[in-house]
Enzyme design. Structure first.
Site, PDB file in Angstrom:
ATOM      1  N   GLY A 105      32.579 -54.198  18.570  1.00  0.00           N
ATOM      2  CA  GLY A 105      33.298 -52.924  18.665  1.00  0.00           C
ATOM      3  C   GLY A 105      34.805 -53.121  18.751  1.00  0.00           C
ATOM      4  O   GLY A 105      35.543 -52.188  19.090  1.00  0.00           O
ATOM      5  N   GLU A 111      37.540 -56.438  27.077  1.00  0.00           N
ATOM      6  CA  GLU A 111      36.236 -56.737  27.697  1.00  0.00           C
ATOM      7  C   GLU A 111      36.282 -58.065  28.441  1.00  0.00           C
ATOM      8  O   GLU A 111      35.754 -58.192  29.553  1.00  0.00           O
ATOM      9  CB  GLU A 111      35.141 -56.787  26.618  1.00  0.00           C
ATOM     10  CG  GLU A 111      34.837 -55.429  26.023  1.00  0.00           C
ATOM     11  CD  GLU A 111      33.846 -55.504  24.872  1.00  0.00           C
ATOM     12  OE1 GLU A 111      33.011 -54.611  24.764  1.00  0.00           O
ATOM     13  OE2 GLU A 111      33.907 -56.451  24.075  1.00  0.00           O
TER      14      GLU A 111
HETATM   15  C1  5RP Z   1      32.278 -54.378  21.670  1.00  0.00           C
HETATM   16  C2  5RP Z   1      31.195 -55.321  22.054  1.00  0.00           C
HETATM   17  C3  5RP Z   1      29.830 -54.730  22.250  1.00  0.00           C
HETATM   18  O1  5RP Z   1      29.476 -54.888  23.583  1.00  0.00           O
HETATM   19  C4  5RP Z   1      28.875 -55.436  21.331  1.00  0.00           C
HETATM   20  O2  5RP Z   1      29.322 -55.262  19.996  1.00  0.00           O
HETATM   21  C5  5RP Z   1      27.447 -54.906  21.488  1.00  0.00           C
HETATM   22  O3  5RP Z   1      27.395 -53.571  21.074  1.00  0.00           O
HETATM   23  P1  5RP Z   1      26.017 -52.769  20.960  1.00  0.00           P
HETATM   24  O4  5RP Z   1      25.485 -52.608  22.345  1.00  0.00           O
HETATM   25  O5  5RP Z   1      26.404 -51.467  20.295  1.00  0.00           O
HETATM   26  O6  5RP Z   1      25.097 -53.597  20.083  1.00  0.00           O
HETATM   27  O7  5RP Z   1      31.376 -56.495  22.229  1.00  0.00           O
HETATM   28  O8  5RP Z   1      33.473 -55.059  21.383  1.00  0.00           O
END
Ligand code: 5RP
Length: 236
Positions: A105, A111
């Site tokens: 994301g 994060e």
């Molecule tokens: C965003 C992330 C998300 O936590 C990762 O992509 C997992 O996303 P999802 O729960 O929609 O599969 O790292 O940067």
């Protein structure tokens, strides 16, 4: 909760299981992505019901901020608190050593700040995210300052990667992160030493952070559907 497709069901169950671990009076890191979105929703529901009291969230993205406001979770910042009790966040890949690739994301820089400050970092995934070796199903995201895009791509090639600039969906041009930067997704045929690679990439001038999270996760909660029943398994 039962009339959903299996992946949605796994995400809901694992999000709820993580939300159930949040205790009153704590500071909670709020991750990004579709799985964490369920955790944020359930934390909000526990607050509304009065079961949970006096928590404050620290969002890892614009998405988490919007969801927290929608579900009535009060927010704070890292300038106002001296610790984070628990963080809940998703992942794109999880290896047997609890190392992660994140950044699907484009929020991995914030994060990593929030998740690594948390006393307990709980990762919420469905079982499709478990891999034997990082980099086998997902490209490695690297957040880069726009003016450094080309030299960073060349440096990533020297490290053996195949970099591509992440492009927007329903938006012309590249993805722009919440911090106004770009994301380069890198394919490594062999990702031997995640700890070393994480540092090497972050040493390239112009790189903010990459999606390797080595030694950060404490608990992995895995959503599974077995014989039509959704379950949550814990990896410690
Ligand atoms: C965003 C992330 C998300 O936590 C990762 O992509 C997992 O996303 P999802 O729960 O929609 O599969 O790292 O940067």
């Amino acid at each position: 909760m039962s009339q959903q497709d299996p992946v949605t069901l796994m995400k809901q169950y694992v999000g709820k299981a993580a939300a159930d671990r949040v205790q009153s009076g704590t500071i909670v890191g709020l991750g990004t992505g579709s799985t964490t979105a369920y955790a944020i929703q359930y934390i909000g529901e526990r607050l509304q019901s009065g079961e949970l009291k006096d928590i404050k969230g620290i969002p890892t993205s614009f998405q988490a901020t919007v969801l927290a406001k929608q579900y009535g979770i009060p927010l704070t910042t890292l300038d106002e608190v001296d610790h984070i009790d628990i963080a809940i966040d998703g992942a794109d890949e999880v290896d047997p050593h609890k190392n992660l690739i994140k950044g699907g994301g484009a929020a991995h820089t914030r994060e990593k700040i929030v998740d690594s400050l948390a006393e307990v970092f709980i990762v919420v995934v469905d079982n499709s995210k478990l891999v034997e070796r990082l980099g086998s199903t997902f490209l490695l995201p690297v957040e880069v300052i726009p003016m450094a895009m080309t030299p960073v791509m060349k440096a990533l090639e020297k490290l053996g990667g195949k970099p591509t600039l992440r492009m927007g969906v329903k938006k012309a041009g590249p993805v722009v992160t919440d911090e106004g930067n770009l994301v380069i997704d890198v394919k490594f045929d062999v990702l031997e030493n995640p700890a070393e690679l994480e540092k090497e990439i972050n040493n390239i001038p112009g790189v903010l952070d990459n999606g390797l999270f080595v030694g950060v996760a404490d608990i992995i909660l895995v959503g599974e559907v077995i014989d039509g029943q959704a379950k949550v398994r814990e990896i410690l």
